[in-house]
Write an enzyme that holds these catalytic residues in place. Structure first.
Site, PDB file in Angstrom:
ATOM      1  N   ARG A   1       0.782  -1.243   0.000  1.00 30.31           N
ATOM      2  CA  ARG A   1       0.000   0.000   0.000  1.00 30.31           C
ATOM      3  C   ARG A   1       0.813   1.293   0.000  1.00 30.31           C
ATOM      4  O   ARG A   1       0.231   2.372  -0.086  1.00 30.31           O
ATOM      5  CB  ARG A   1      -0.991   0.051   1.178  1.00 30.31           C
ATOM      6  CG  ARG A   1      -2.066  -0.998   1.134  1.00 30.31           C
ATOM      7  CD  ARG A   1      -3.269  -0.640   1.958  1.00 30.31           C
ATOM      8  NE  ARG A   1      -2.972  -0.538   3.376  1.00 30.31           N
ATOM      9  CZ  ARG A   1      -3.890  -0.286   4.300  1.00 30.31           C
ATOM     10  NH1 ARG A   1      -5.140  -0.083   3.959  1.00 30.31           N
ATOM     11  NH2 ARG A   1      -3.568  -0.228   5.576  1.00 30.31           N
ATOM     12  N   ASP A   2       2.127   1.226   0.101  1.00 26.91           N
ATOM     13  CA  ASP A   2       2.902   2.473   0.056  1.00 26.91           C
ATOM     14  C   ASP A   2       4.185   2.277  -0.750  1.00 26.91           C
ATOM     15  O   ASP A   2       5.261   2.711  -0.340  1.00 26.91           O
ATOM     16  CB  ASP A   2       3.222   2.952   1.472  1.00 26.91           C
ATOM     17  CG  ASP A   2       3.659   4.427   1.505  1.00 26.91           C
ATOM     18  OD1 ASP A   2       3.344   5.161   0.543  1.00 26.91           O
ATOM     19  OD2 ASP A   2       4.314   4.833   2.473  1.00 26.91           O
ATOM     20  N   ILE A   3       4.051   1.626  -1.895  1.00 25.01           N
ATOM     21  CA  ILE A   3       5.187   1.460  -2.795  1.00 25.01           C
ATOM     22  C   ILE A   3       5.485   2.798  -3.467  1.00 25.01           C
ATOM     23  O   ILE A   3       4.594   3.410  -4.077  1.00 25.01           O
ATOM     24  CB  ILE A   3       4.886   0.387  -3.862  1.00 25.01           C
ATOM     25  CG1 ILE A   3       4.781  -0.982  -3.200  1.00 25.01           C
ATOM     26  CG2 ILE A   3       5.963   0.367  -4.936  1.00 25.01           C
ATOM     27  CD1 ILE A   3       6.047  -1.468  -2.561  1.00 25.01           C
TER      28      ILE A   3
ATOM     29  N   THR B   1       0.943   7.186  -0.706  1.00 23.07           N
ATOM     30  CA  THR B   1       1.570   8.416  -1.187  1.00 23.07           C
ATOM     31  C   THR B   1       0.888   8.838  -2.487  1.00 23.07           C
ATOM     32  O   THR B   1       0.813   8.040  -3.427  1.00 23.07           O
ATOM     33  CB  THR B   1       3.076   8.180  -1.411  1.00 23.07           C
ATOM     34  OG1 THR B   1       3.670   7.765  -0.166  1.00 23.07           O
ATOM     35  CG2 THR B   1       3.752   9.452  -1.898  1.00 23.07           C
TER      36      THR B   1
END
Length: 241
Positions: free
Chosen positions: A52-54, A100
Site C-alpha cells: 500500500r505504500d510502494i 503516497t
C-alpha cells in the site's frame, strides 16, 4: 526486561535518491529493478499482504553477497492483510486514503477497502514511469489535483515523458500497470515479474552495476575533495585586554 528489536542495516540509495542525483536510468536497469521489486511483492502477496505504500523512497538499491543493485523493498508500516479486515480497521478508517498520492492506484482513492495486489502493481507501474523519465506520471500542485488525475487522466507514454523513444514492450508493460481498471493490470507481483522476465532489453549486467557504483563513488570523492576548506581563526583569549 527492556524491550528491543534488531533491524537490518541497508546501506545504499533509494530510487528517489538515484533519480534525483543521476537522472533517468537505462531501460534495462529499470526493468531489472522492477523485476526484483515485483518478486519481493510476490512473496508478500502470496502471504495475503498488500504493501500500500510502494514509492521510490521505499525501494533501495544496495549490495548483497557482492552483487550491487540488489533491491530492498522497505516500510511495510501500512501493510494490509487481505484475510484479516478487522486488523486493518484498527489501523485506518474504512474510508481513509492510505499511501503516497503520486503512487496511489485509482481504487485506493475511490474505494480503499478494495485495495489488493493490483494496487501495488499500479504503484510499480508509476515507479517504472519515474525511473525511465525522471518525473512522476501525474504531477500536480496539490494532493487533490494528483488524486484526480489518477482517477480520470490517461497517462502519457513514457517515451513522450522522456522525450525519446523507449523499448515498446517495456513501455506497454508500464502503461498496462497504470491501467485504471485493476483487472487490466498484471494480477500481482508474480505476474508482473513474469512479464518483465519476458522482455528482451539486453540486460543490465553485473559489470554494468559495478561500474555505475564505482563511478558514483569516484564522483562523490571528487566532490568532497573540491569542497572549500573552512577558515579557522585562533583567538588568544588570555592575551586579550
Amino acid at each position: 526486561g527492556q524491550f528491543y528489536y534488531a533491524m537490518e542495516l541497508v546501506d545504499g540509495l533509494t530510487l528517489q535518491q538515484v533519480v534525483e542525483s543521476e537522472g533517468p536510468v537505462p531501460e534495462a536497469r529499470a526493468a531489472s529493478i522492477l523485476q526484483q521489486a515485483s518478486l519481493a511483492l510476490a512473496e508478500a502477496h502470496a502471504r495475503g499482504l498488500v504493501h500500500r505504500d510502494i514509492k521510490p523512497a521505499n525501494i533501495m538499491l544496495c549490495e548483497r553477497a557482492g552483487v550491487p543493485d540488489t533491491v530492498k523493498v522497505l516500510d511495510f508500516g501500512l501493510v494490509k492483510a487481505l484475510d484479516d479486515p478487522k486488523a486493518d480497521s484498527r489501523l485506518t478508517q474504512g474510508d481513509a486514503v492510505v499511501g503516497t498520492p503520486h503512487y496511489l492506484a485509482p481504487e485506493a482513492i475511490s474505494s480503499p477497502e478494495d485495495v489488493g495486489p493490483p494496487s501495488d502493481v499500479y504503484a510499480l507501474g508509476a515507479i517504472g514511469f519515474y525511473l525511465v523519465t525522471g518525473r512522476d506520471v501525474f504531477p500536480g500542485d496539490s494532493v487533490i489535483e494528483v488524486c484526480s488525475k489518477h482517477l480520470k487522466d490517461v497517462p502519457e507514454s513514457p517515451s513522450a515523458g522522456r522525450g525519446n523513444a523507449i523499448d515498446p514492450a517495456l513501455e506497454e508493460l508500464i502503461l498496462r500497470g497504470l491501467a485504471k481498471d485493476p483487472g487490466e493490470r498484471p494480477a500481482d507481483g508474480a505476474a508482473l515479474a513474469a512479464a518483465l522476465a519476458d522482455l528482451d532489453l539486453g540486460g543490465w549486467t553485473l559489470d554494468d552495476a559495478r561500474a555505475w557504483w564505482r563511478e558514483l563513488g569516484e564522483r562523490r570523492e571528487v566532490a568532497i575533495e573540491s569542497r572549500p576548506t573552512p577558515t579557522r581563526l585562533a583567538v588568544d583569549v588570555e592575551g586579550r585586554t
